[in-house]
Design a protein around this motif. Sequence first.
Motif, mmCIF file in Angstrom:
data_model
loop_
_atom_site.group_PDB
_atom_site.id
_atom_site.type_symbol
_atom_site.label_atom_id
_atom_site.label_comp_id
_atom_site.label_asym_id
_atom_site.label_seq_id
_atom_site.Cartn_x
_atom_site.Cartn_y
_atom_site.Cartn_z
ATOM 1 N N LEU A 217 -0.174 8.039 0.977
ATOM 2 C CA LEU A 217 -0.151 7.169 -0.190
ATOM 3 C C LEU A 217 -0.923 5.907 0.147
ATOM 4 O O LEU A 217 -0.799 5.377 1.255
ATOM 5 C CB LEU A 217 1.293 6.825 -0.570
ATOM 6 C CG LEU A 217 2.208 7.999 -0.901
ATOM 7 C CD1 LEU A 217 3.604 7.486 -1.264
ATOM 8 C CD2 LEU A 217 1.636 8.840 -2.039
ATOM 9 N N ILE A 218 -1.744 5.406 -0.785
ATOM 10 C CA ILE A 218 -2.589 4.251 -0.522
ATOM 11 C C ILE A 218 -2.431 3.219 -1.636
ATOM 12 O O ILE A 218 -2.123 3.568 -2.783
ATOM 13 C CB ILE A 218 -4.075 4.650 -0.405
ATOM 14 C CG1 ILE A 218 -4.523 5.415 -1.662
ATOM 15 C CG2 ILE A 218 -4.305 5.486 0.844
ATOM 16 C CD1 ILE A 218 -5.994 5.748 -1.683
ATOM 17 N N ALA A 219 -2.640 1.956 -1.293
ATOM 18 C CA ALA A 219 -2.563 0.882 -2.284
ATOM 19 C C ALA A 219 -3.365 -0.307 -1.777
ATOM 20 O O ALA A 219 -3.527 -0.497 -0.562
ATOM 21 C CB ALA A 219 -1.115 0.483 -2.553
ATOM 22 N N SER A 220 -3.870 -1.102 -2.704
ATOM 23 C CA SER A 220 -4.614 -2.299 -2.325
ATOM 24 C C SER A 220 -4.516 -3.341 -3.441
ATOM 25 O O SER A 220 -4.292 -3.001 -4.608
ATOM 26 C CB SER A 220 -6.081 -1.980 -2.042
ATOM 27 O OG SER A 220 -6.737 -1.549 -3.221
ATOM 28 N N SER A 242 -4.864 -1.438 -7.032
ATOM 29 C CA SER A 242 -4.987 0.020 -7.149
ATOM 30 C C SER A 242 -3.901 0.683 -6.316
ATOM 31 O O SER A 242 -3.422 0.124 -5.325
ATOM 32 C CB SER A 242 -6.363 0.503 -6.689
ATOM 33 O OG SER A 242 -6.526 0.335 -5.292
ATOM 34 N N ALA A 243 -3.530 1.889 -6.712
ATOM 35 C CA ALA A 243 -2.527 2.659 -5.987
ATOM 36 C C ALA A 243 -2.761 4.136 -6.256
ATOM 37 O O ALA A 243 -3.114 4.525 -7.373
ATOM 38 C CB ALA A 243 -1.118 2.256 -6.414
ATOM 39 N N GLY A 244 -2.595 4.953 -5.231
ATOM 40 C CA GLY A 244 -2.831 6.380 -5.414
ATOM 41 C C GLY A 244 -2.495 7.167 -4.171
ATOM 42 O O GLY A 244 -1.634 6.774 -3.368
ATOM 43 N N ALA A 245 -3.194 8.265 -3.972
ATOM 44 C CA ALA A 245 -2.927 9.165 -2.860
ATOM 45 C C ALA A 245 -4.238 9.729 -2.331
ATOM 46 O O ALA A 245 -5.239 9.816 -3.045
ATOM 47 C CB ALA A 245 -2.005 10.299 -3.287
ATOM 48 N N SER A 246 -4.199 10.105 -1.043
ATOM 49 C CA SER A 246 -5.359 10.689 -0.379
ATOM 50 C C SER A 246 -4.930 11.969 0.319
ATOM 51 O O SER A 246 -3.862 12.013 0.951
ATOM 52 C CB SER A 246 -5.924 9.690 0.636
ATOM 53 O OG SER A 246 -6.939 10.277 1.419
ATOM 54 N N TYR A 247 -5.775 13.001 0.223
ATOM 55 C CA TYR A 247 -5.454 14.297 0.832
ATOM 56 C C TYR A 247 -6.668 14.795 1.604
ATOM 57 O O TYR A 247 -7.774 14.861 1.057
ATOM 58 C CB TYR A 247 -5.063 15.312 -0.239
ATOM 59 C CG TYR A 247 -4.533 16.614 0.324
ATOM 60 C CD1 TYR A 247 -3.244 16.685 0.843
ATOM 61 C CD2 TYR A 247 -5.323 17.757 0.340
ATOM 62 C CE1 TYR A 247 -2.752 17.870 1.360
ATOM 63 C CE2 TYR A 247 -4.834 18.947 0.855
ATOM 64 C CZ TYR A 247 -3.546 19.003 1.364
ATOM 65 O OH TYR A 247 -3.060 20.168 1.882
ATOM 66 N N THR A 255 -9.282 11.713 -3.051
ATOM 67 C CA THR A 255 -8.505 10.523 -3.364
ATOM 68 C C THR A 255 -8.402 10.356 -4.872
ATOM 69 O O THR A 255 -9.395 10.547 -5.590
ATOM 70 C CB THR A 255 -9.157 9.262 -2.762
ATOM 71 O OG1 THR A 255 -9.281 9.428 -1.348
ATOM 72 C CG2 THR A 255 -8.331 8.027 -3.053
ATOM 73 N N ALA A 256 -7.228 10.010 -5.340
ATOM 74 C CA ALA A 256 -7.013 9.684 -6.753
ATOM 75 C C ALA A 256 -6.185 8.412 -6.809
ATOM 76 O O ALA A 256 -5.219 8.259 -6.055
ATOM 77 C CB ALA A 256 -6.299 10.816 -7.480
ATOM 78 N N ARG A 274 -8.164 -1.188 -17.195
ATOM 79 C CA ARG A 274 -7.158 -0.240 -16.736
ATOM 80 C C ARG A 274 -7.831 1.117 -16.622
ATOM 81 O O ARG A 274 -8.650 1.487 -17.463
ATOM 82 C CB ARG A 274 -5.990 -0.130 -17.725
ATOM 83 C CG ARG A 274 -5.344 -1.460 -18.103
ATOM 84 C CD ARG A 274 -4.515 -2.026 -16.971
ATOM 85 N NE ARG A 274 -3.791 -3.215 -17.400
ATOM 86 C CZ ARG A 274 -4.268 -4.443 -17.328
ATOM 87 N NH1 ARG A 274 -5.514 -4.641 -16.869
ATOM 88 N NH2 ARG A 274 -3.550 -5.486 -17.709
ATOM 89 N N GLY A 275 -7.484 1.870 -15.579
ATOM 90 C CA GLY A 275 -8.129 3.164 -15.474
ATOM 91 C C GLY A 275 -7.701 3.951 -14.250
ATOM 92 O O GLY A 275 -6.776 3.565 -13.525
ATOM 93 N N VAL A 276 -8.385 5.057 -14.035
ATOM 94 C CA VAL A 276 -8.147 5.916 -12.877
ATOM 95 C C VAL A 276 -9.493 6.283 -12.277
ATOM 96 O O VAL A 276 -10.529 6.295 -12.955
ATOM 97 C CB VAL A 276 -7.376 7.207 -13.257
ATOM 98 C CG1 VAL A 276 -5.972 6.871 -13.745
ATOM 99 C CG2 VAL A 276 -8.131 8.002 -14.319
ATOM 100 N N VAL A 277 -9.477 6.573 -10.992
ATOM 101 C CA VAL A 277 -10.687 7.008 -10.306
ATOM 102 C C VAL A 277 -10.335 8.177 -9.394
ATOM 103 O O VAL A 277 -9.292 8.183 -8.734
ATOM 104 C CB VAL A 277 -11.328 5.856 -9.500
ATOM 105 C CG1 VAL A 277 -10.384 5.337 -8.433
ATOM 106 C CG2 VAL A 277 -12.652 6.296 -8.886
ATOM 107 N N GLY A 278 -11.206 9.181 -9.388
ATOM 108 C CA GLY A 278 -11.075 10.306 -8.478
ATOM 109 C C GLY A 278 -12.289 10.345 -7.575
ATOM 110 O O GLY A 278 -13.424 10.147 -8.036
ATOM 111 N N GLU A 279 -12.080 10.596 -6.288
ATOM 112 C CA GLU A 279 -13.181 10.541 -5.315
ATOM 113 C C GLU A 279 -13.088 11.711 -4.349
ATOM 114 O O GLU A 279 -12.001 12.069 -3.879
ATOM 115 C CB GLU A 279 -13.124 9.218 -4.554
ATOM 116 C CG GLU A 279 -14.280 8.967 -3.619
ATOM 117 C CD GLU A 279 -14.216 7.570 -3.033
ATOM 118 O OE1 GLU A 279 -14.622 6.612 -3.722
ATOM 119 O OE2 GLU A 279 -13.732 7.427 -1.889
#
Length: 442
Positions: A217-220, A242-247, A255-256, A274-279
């Motif tokens: 889990l990641i956040a910044s 931002s907050a999300g997860a990395s696999y 990462t999302a 406001r939004g989401v990012v997928g990488e």
Amino acid sequence: MSFKRFFFQMSAAWLAAVFSCAAYAEADALVRESLALVEQGKAQQAFDQLATAEASRAGDPDFDTVLGIAANDTGQFTRAVFALERVLTVQPGNSRARAELGRALFSLGDNQAARQVLQETKRDDIPPEAARKIDEFLQAIDRNEEAARSSIRGYLEGSIGSDSNINSGPGNANVAVPSLGGLVLTLSPTSVKLKDSFYSVGAGVSGRFVIDPRLSLIASASGNYRFNNDYNDFDTNQFDISAGASYKVGKDEYTAAAQIGTFSADNRGVRDQRGVVGEWTHRPDAASQWTSYLQLSTLRYPGQSLRDAERYVLGTSYARAFRAGLLAFGGVYAGTENERAANVPHLGHRLAGLRAGLQQTVNADVDVFGNAGYEERRYGGADPLFLVTRRDKQTSLNLGLTWVPFVNWRVTPQWSLLRTDSNIAISDFSKRVFSVTVRRDF
């Protein structure tokens, strides 16, 4: 920093020191030719011709050293370990072979063994520059290990500089307005190009909570305040969370994250995002990386809801480390910003752009860099005042250097140029910014 880039930074003195043994001086033509190929960036060719002779030459330390180097440079890390361990059995003082073994072990994921080997290499009688590089890389190993466990990092920074156009205004105050029959209007003094000096302060924190070696889990969070010396109405601040997860799976990382951001001027909200990012990040080898992303955002303009929009951007980039500390990257992206309100197509646009840059290591403490970008924006309808469909062509250029006077400190003087060519007079502008930033990482 990648192992490949690290070893490309080794000086001629390093090579001379670690290959000073008499046996190497008498190396045969195959070994000399293969080493020359490696130094010319033709490691695959060197590896291919050495591999055919491995069965008969294994155990020759000169042969095995160059075979190990070529194997590392071509991603054959297991072959490199076997060859380099043979070298150290015969020549335990061969520093280059030991350092290359550390490189191979790290690339195979054995951080602990890589650290031990590099620390042993540092205790050898090697050139001071090589010792400093090993210190840097031991720190990189620490960071990689930290990335594999839960951690929190932060930074503080401050900047001073001069901006030739703090409000991104046009240079000409007199503007002809076609919808008014070509009547020439004079813009207010604060609507045209304004020059000022500034200072800014910023801070950020990021965290990673490792659930297992693959999932985290990641956040910044980060913020920045910029203050102008004369025109305080154009002081700005920006906050992002931002907050999300990395696999991670093999050479790939997915990462999302959800993102929230706000931008203000003169302490008044200008834009909320406001939004989401997928990488998706793919690392085919230790010296290169592909990154592709999709960003979906909702833009809100307090007090100007007519400008509210939905933004979608898709992009990809590639970065690679070359010989002698050179890092190059490039990328392309495209997207749309669709207006939410009806009957205002001139507020929405399609966009496409590209970016490219270089970074060159000068010495252990200094990197120089340069990057450039181009973006084109095509709007969806005629502007009601200027009666033409807006087209913007924006070019950017950044040049600077990064100096590391102490561990975890960075000083970055930078010169930036931004130019927007537009067929709408009030959107046509240019600006030049010079700044010096001091940053402390924790």
